[in-house]
Design an enzyme around this catalytic site. Sequence first.
Site, PDB file in Angstrom:
ATOM      1  N   LYS A  54       0.843  -1.205   0.000  1.00  0.00           N
ATOM      2  CA  LYS A  54       0.000   0.000   0.000  1.00  0.00           C
ATOM      3  C   LYS A  54       0.874   1.249   0.000  1.00  0.00           C
ATOM      4  CE  LYS A  54      -3.895  -2.298   2.161  1.00  0.00           C
ATOM      5  NZ  LYS A  54      -4.523  -2.789   3.389  1.00  0.00           N
ATOM      6  N   GLN A  98      -4.703  -1.322   9.608  1.00  0.00           N
ATOM      7  CA  GLN A  98      -4.645  -2.667   9.023  1.00  0.00           C
ATOM      8  C   GLN A  98      -5.287  -3.688   9.972  1.00  0.00           C
ATOM      9  OE1 GLN A  98      -3.369  -3.424   5.851  1.00  0.00           O
ATOM     10  NE2 GLN A  98      -4.241  -5.430   6.264  1.00  0.00           N
ATOM     11  N   ASP A 121     -11.092   3.025   4.185  1.00  0.00           N
ATOM     12  CA  ASP A 121     -11.544   1.633   4.093  1.00  0.00           C
ATOM     13  C   ASP A 121     -13.071   1.551   4.054  1.00  0.00           C
ATOM     14  OD1 ASP A 121      -9.730  -0.413   3.746  1.00  0.00           O
ATOM     15  OD2 ASP A 121      -9.230  -0.607   5.879  1.00  0.00           O
TER      16      ASP A 121
END
Length: 300
Positions: A54, A98, A121
């Site tokens: 990422k 994460q 997200d």
Amino acid sequence: MSATIIDGKAFAATVRGKVKDHVTALVADHGITPGLAVVLVGEDPASQVYVRSKGKSTVEAGMKSVEHKLEADTSEEDLLALIDQLNNDDTIHGILVQLPLPGHLNEDLVINSIDPAKDVDGFHISNVGLLGTGQKSMVPCTPLGCLMMLRDHHGSLSGLDAVVVGRSNIVGKPKAQLLLGDSCTVTIAHSRTKDLADVVRRADIVVAAVGRPEMVPGDWIKPGATVIDVGINRIDAPEKGEGKTRLVGDVHFPSAAEVAGAITPVPGGVGPMTIACLLANTVTACCRANGLPEPEGLTA
Ligand code: NDP
């Protein structure tokens, strides 16, 4: 094989190109560089790989990338303090924690402490509610990537029968909401669904997000249907040598590709779109934060 292969790798490259162009324009015209902060707690090897990837993609797109790597025993208080700091940092437009988090940390509490406008997200409860009510939100990356591929392949999805197999909060449910938003007739199937084969056979669009290797065989697929395989499963591959493995999806690709009109492969289908959509969401968040028009074709 009769199906058209939907090349997620190539499509993701196009999305990343659009993101990069938009970032270049933001920097040149407004002096604004979108920034993404990724927070990793602990040393889960798969998570470390994702976070590295990422960060690399963010920099390649011309954006600012910040990584915060915290010890596995980091307290909830310290993690929430970091998120608060990032929420208040004007150079950061997207924050991603994460998952999974170590067991002593409350995932819901942590995710819901992120400023919803920076929740790239799309897991914050506010964004879930906004998506569910058809309002502008941050959309989870994997379902957004699937939607982009479907729109690109079909043009309009209006009136099509869609079956989403899997009802997780990160894939199945948001994917179903997005398809409903595009006026599909949506069925969500799960482990208690009766006659799953018959349910899937009705679908013009099948989205498989189950986590069971090659569970959906070709004879469940309606001829000509579009199949989006979200699953990523590592299985033994003795044909490649002792101890070797390979990746497969939730769909049995060889048989499904004989029947489907179009299908995403694994690897090289949905997977590459997820990071591309994370970058897209970061640019979108940056534009919204600065009152600028959103990039076209990069949002739901
Ligand atoms: P979850 O484990 O959270 O959810 C799986 C869903 O599948 C559940 O709703 C479950 O039903 C359903 N299910 C399980 N067994 C069956 C069955 N026999 N028949 C019908 N439904 C069943 O998984 P995720 O949604 O997180 O992920 C799904 C897959 O997608 C995984 O392979 C994952 O690795 C992959 N993935 C890929 C991404 C990408 O970037 N390409 C991103 C995220 C995930 P129930 O609710 O009843 O238990």
